[in-house]
Design an enzyme around this catalytic site. Sequence first.
Site, PDB file in Angstrom:
ATOM      1  N   ALA A 142      -0.288  -2.659  -0.669  1.00  0.00           N
ATOM      2  CA  ALA A 142       0.858  -3.560  -0.526  1.00  0.00           C
ATOM      3  C   ALA A 142       0.819  -4.551   0.637  1.00  0.00           C
ATOM      4  O   ALA A 142       1.520  -5.561   0.587  1.00  0.00           O
ATOM      5  CB  ALA A 142       2.127  -2.737  -0.429  1.00  0.00           C
ATOM      6  N   ALA A 143       0.042  -4.285   1.697  1.00  0.00           N
ATOM      7  CA  ALA A 143       0.133  -5.155   2.881  1.00  0.00           C
ATOM      8  C   ALA A 143      -0.511  -6.514   2.599  1.00  0.00           C
ATOM      9  O   ALA A 143      -1.475  -6.574   1.839  1.00  0.00           O
ATOM     10  CB  ALA A 143      -0.566  -4.496   4.069  1.00  0.00           C
ATOM     11  N   PRO A 144       0.058  -7.601   3.156  1.00  0.00           N
ATOM     12  CA  PRO A 144       1.177  -7.669   4.107  1.00  0.00           C
ATOM     13  C   PRO A 144       2.560  -7.576   3.460  1.00  0.00           C
ATOM     14  O   PRO A 144       3.553  -7.511   4.175  1.00  0.00           O
ATOM     15  CB  PRO A 144       0.981  -9.039   4.762  1.00  0.00           C
ATOM     16  CG  PRO A 144       0.274  -9.861   3.731  1.00  0.00           C
ATOM     17  CD  PRO A 144      -0.617  -8.909   2.980  1.00  0.00           C
ATOM     18  N   GLY A 145       2.654  -7.581   2.130  1.00  0.00           N
ATOM     19  CA  GLY A 145       3.964  -7.304   1.542  1.00  0.00           C
ATOM     20  C   GLY A 145       4.526  -8.388   0.630  1.00  0.00           C
ATOM     21  O   GLY A 145       5.683  -8.297   0.228  1.00  0.00           O
ATOM     22  N   GLY A 146       3.730  -9.407   0.314  1.00  0.00           N
ATOM     23  CA  GLY A 146       4.228 -10.494  -0.549  1.00  0.00           C
ATOM     24  C   GLY A 146       4.757  -9.962  -1.870  1.00  0.00           C
ATOM     25  O   GLY A 146       5.891 -10.240  -2.263  1.00  0.00           O
ATOM     26  N   LYS A 147       3.931  -9.172  -2.528  1.00  0.00           N
ATOM     27  CA  LYS A 147       4.349  -8.695  -3.859  1.00  0.00           C
ATOM     28  C   LYS A 147       5.409  -7.601  -3.735  1.00  0.00           C
ATOM     29  O   LYS A 147       6.265  -7.467  -4.594  1.00  0.00           O
ATOM     30  CB  LYS A 147       3.130  -8.256  -4.670  1.00  0.00           C
ATOM     31  CG  LYS A 147       2.225  -9.465  -4.905  1.00  0.00           C
ATOM     32  CD  LYS A 147       0.981  -9.170  -5.650  1.00  0.00           C
ATOM     33  CE  LYS A 147       0.069 -10.384  -5.682  1.00  0.00           C
ATOM     34  NZ  LYS A 147      -0.526 -10.763  -4.367  1.00  0.00           N
ATOM     35  N   GLU A 189       0.226   1.181   2.041  1.00  0.00           N
ATOM     36  CA  GLU A 189      -0.968   0.489   2.552  1.00  0.00           C
ATOM     37  C   GLU A 189      -1.828   1.516   3.274  1.00  0.00           C
ATOM     38  O   GLU A 189      -1.337   2.278   4.108  1.00  0.00           O
ATOM     39  CB  GLU A 189      -0.543  -0.645   3.495  1.00  0.00           C
ATOM     40  CG  GLU A 189      -1.660  -1.239   4.322  1.00  0.00           C
ATOM     41  CD  GLU A 189      -2.818  -1.822   3.506  1.00  0.00           C
ATOM     42  OE1 GLU A 189      -2.573  -2.495   2.493  1.00  0.00           O
ATOM     43  OE2 GLU A 189      -3.988  -1.584   3.904  1.00  0.00           O
ATOM     44  N   ASP A 247      -2.600  -4.533  -6.465  1.00  0.00           N
ATOM     45  CA  ASP A 247      -3.148  -5.849  -6.154  1.00  0.00           C
ATOM     46  C   ASP A 247      -4.399  -5.521  -5.330  1.00  0.00           C
ATOM     47  O   ASP A 247      -4.335  -5.385  -4.116  1.00  0.00           O
ATOM     48  CB  ASP A 247      -2.105  -6.628  -5.352  1.00  0.00           C
ATOM     49  CG  ASP A 247      -2.527  -8.041  -5.058  1.00  0.00           C
ATOM     50  OD1 ASP A 247      -3.242  -8.626  -5.877  1.00  0.00           O
ATOM     51  OD2 ASP A 247      -2.130  -8.554  -3.989  1.00  0.00           O
ATOM     52  N   CYS A 263      -7.595 -11.456  -6.644  1.00  0.00           N
ATOM     53  CA  CYS A 263      -7.667 -12.893  -6.377  1.00  0.00           C
ATOM     54  C   CYS A 263      -9.132 -13.316  -6.572  1.00  0.00           C
ATOM     55  O   CYS A 263      -9.709 -13.995  -5.741  1.00  0.00           O
ATOM     56  CB  CYS A 263      -7.130 -13.229  -4.989  1.00  0.00           C
ATOM     57  SG  CYS A 263      -8.002 -12.419  -3.668  1.00  0.00           S
TER      58      CYS A 263
HETATM   59  N1  SAM Z   1      -0.375  -7.076  -2.394  1.00  0.00           N
HETATM   60  C1  SAM Z   1      -0.510  -7.651  -1.069  1.00  0.00           C
HETATM   61  C2  SAM Z   1       0.425  -8.823  -0.939  1.00  0.00           C
HETATM   62  O1  SAM Z   1       0.833  -9.401  -1.947  1.00  0.00           O
HETATM   63  O2  SAM Z   1       0.793  -9.151   0.190  1.00  0.00           O
HETATM   64  C3  SAM Z   1      -1.955  -8.002  -0.802  1.00  0.00           C
HETATM   65  C4  SAM Z   1      -2.882  -6.843  -0.999  1.00  0.00           C
HETATM   66  S1  SAM Z   1      -4.542  -7.146  -0.588  1.00  0.00           S
HETATM   67  C5  SAM Z   1      -5.128  -8.084  -1.867  1.00  0.00           C
HETATM   68  C6  SAM Z   1      -5.302  -5.605  -0.875  1.00  0.00           C
HETATM   69  C7  SAM Z   1      -4.883  -4.493   0.073  1.00  0.00           C
HETATM   70  O3  SAM Z   1      -5.620  -3.332  -0.276  1.00  0.00           O
HETATM   71  C8  SAM Z   1      -5.201  -4.763   1.533  1.00  0.00           C
HETATM   72  O4  SAM Z   1      -4.043  -4.655   2.306  1.00  0.00           O
HETATM   73  C9  SAM Z   1      -6.208  -3.682   1.916  1.00  0.00           C
HETATM   74  O5  SAM Z   1      -6.032  -3.194   3.220  1.00  0.00           O
HETATM   75  C10 SAM Z   1      -5.923  -2.606   0.896  1.00  0.00           C
HETATM   76  N2  SAM Z   1      -7.086  -1.716   0.661  1.00  0.00           N
HETATM   77  C11 SAM Z   1      -8.346  -1.811   1.128  1.00  0.00           C
HETATM   78  N3  SAM Z   1      -9.109  -0.785   0.707  1.00  0.00           N
HETATM   79  C12 SAM Z   1      -8.318  -0.008  -0.044  1.00  0.00           C
HETATM   80  C13 SAM Z   1      -8.500   1.212  -0.721  1.00  0.00           C
HETATM   81  N4  SAM Z   1      -9.685   1.814  -0.747  1.00  0.00           N
HETATM   82  N5  SAM Z   1      -7.448   1.725  -1.366  1.00  0.00           N
HETATM   83  C14 SAM Z   1      -6.252   1.116  -1.368  1.00  0.00           C
HETATM   84  N6  SAM Z   1      -6.024  -0.040  -0.740  1.00  0.00           N
HETATM   85  C15 SAM Z   1      -7.026  -0.596  -0.075  1.00  0.00           C
END
Ligand code: SAM
Length: 458
Positions: free
Chosen positions: A110-115, A133, A177, A230
């Site tokens: 979820a980070a940084p939290g947009g969705k 996260e 995501d 993305c």
């Molecule tokens: N959904 C977020 C938003 O809209 O702000 C963006 C998410 S970003 C694309 C993917 C996230 O997955 C990152 O915050 C990352 O730290 C986390 N991530 C990295 N490795 C991961 C793992 N093995 N399992 C779950 N999450 C992971």
Amino acid sequence: MSDILLPKAFESQMIDLLGSEEFSAFKKAIDEPSQTSLRLNSAKQVELDWEKSSIPWSDQGYFLKERPSFTLDPAFHAGAYYVQEASSMFIDHILKSLEIPRGIYLDLAAAPGGKSTLLSSYLGENGLLVANEVIQSRAQILKENIVKWGLGNAIVTNNDPEHFSPLEGFFDLVLVDAPCSGEGMFRKDPQARTEWSPDHVTLCELRQKRIMDQAGALVKAGGYLIYSTCTFNEQENEDMIRFLTEEFSYEPVRIPLDSDWKIRETIVDAEGKRYFGYRFFPHLVNGEGFFITILQRSEDAFIQEPKRVKDFKHHYLKEIWDRDSAEMDRELGFEESGKYYTLNDSYFRISKDWNLHFQKLSQHVSLKYFGVELGKKQKQDWIPSHEWALSLLPKNGFPRRELSKTEALDFLRKNELELTDLPIGWVLMTYQQLPLGWVKNLGNRINNYYPKDWRIRM
Ligand code: SAM
């Protein structure tokens, strides 16, 4: 225009996907500047005086003609909007056009939290969001954004997807995501081009499969799974639909599209059915590169309902009994719909409708935040928390002071405040009537309680 060249292997992969003529248009588009956009928080309304135009697939989304300094806009710090690229807001269209039932949702990465803020707005008072996260520092940023958004219908957790495994069939919707190879970010972040390689794509695919192997099981019968990246390549997108349908039993879901949006539908034949995915190319759509799919868990899958626990025990949470919770709601002038807990002597309130789900979750995952933290109580007096200030909950009994933009920026910078005629005690600072935080007027001095780490330094 970026002087970082596109990797050759990426170019040939895109030519395979688009054909060489369309690839030229794609290549040109990713060297053009990206457009700034934001999504309004419908629960915190403000007047924005920037020139803007609507994003067709999200009724709260707007493109801005120019990128302003958000840091110097107090409404940004009050949680009046979230700066988010437009393609991601398509989730709003999915939820609303398909009338996805509200309930308990999980945003697993979820980070940084947009969705997460988008899901939180969609759920409103009729659902609970678990925003998770795995990376601790990013979970902290996620918490801040959830607190700013202020709806009080979310729990922030800091766990590996694996830790959710006891919650099989528990969620009405799971969004992943996924961390990905980021091809869709080559415009916004040209540096991402240097990190791309076919091996990295394969590495991402393997990691996504590990995550989805967990995530796919968490959706209850009839619930929904949304997967997005993305990135453009098929390995991380279409192949994931194949993987999910092989591992679990999911039904296809097709999203209604307006042809003017130029979002491209892709069809995946798997397990004797036709599944759908949606790609956002920057030469066609005014947004960053994006891929999304939604699947519905078959009706014959498992549903896990939380059971009432007779004697709730937790190693750091203390439950406040229902009668005392109702009494606190009355005392604070809230609707009598809250359930209270204390953590390190600070009071937290969540909706009592979701209390059993919350208790079940708290047994398995690591809580970073939940509901609304109200603060500490000393005899009859509250030491109100910043989280309460930013939430939608009433702050009855606390005087407010509406600030000018200059005063609001001084408050957010933690500069010396010169506010005359301020009542003694706790005062809620507001900008365009939106709460920004607390000060305490001691008579000879004003203490600014805006969190040190959030202070603006510009
Ligand atoms: N959904 C977020 C938003 O809209 O702000 C963006 C998410 S970003 C694309 C993917 C996230 O997955 C990152 O915050 C990352 O730290 C986390 N991530 C990295 N490795 C991961 C793992 N093995 N399992 C779950 N999450 C992971």
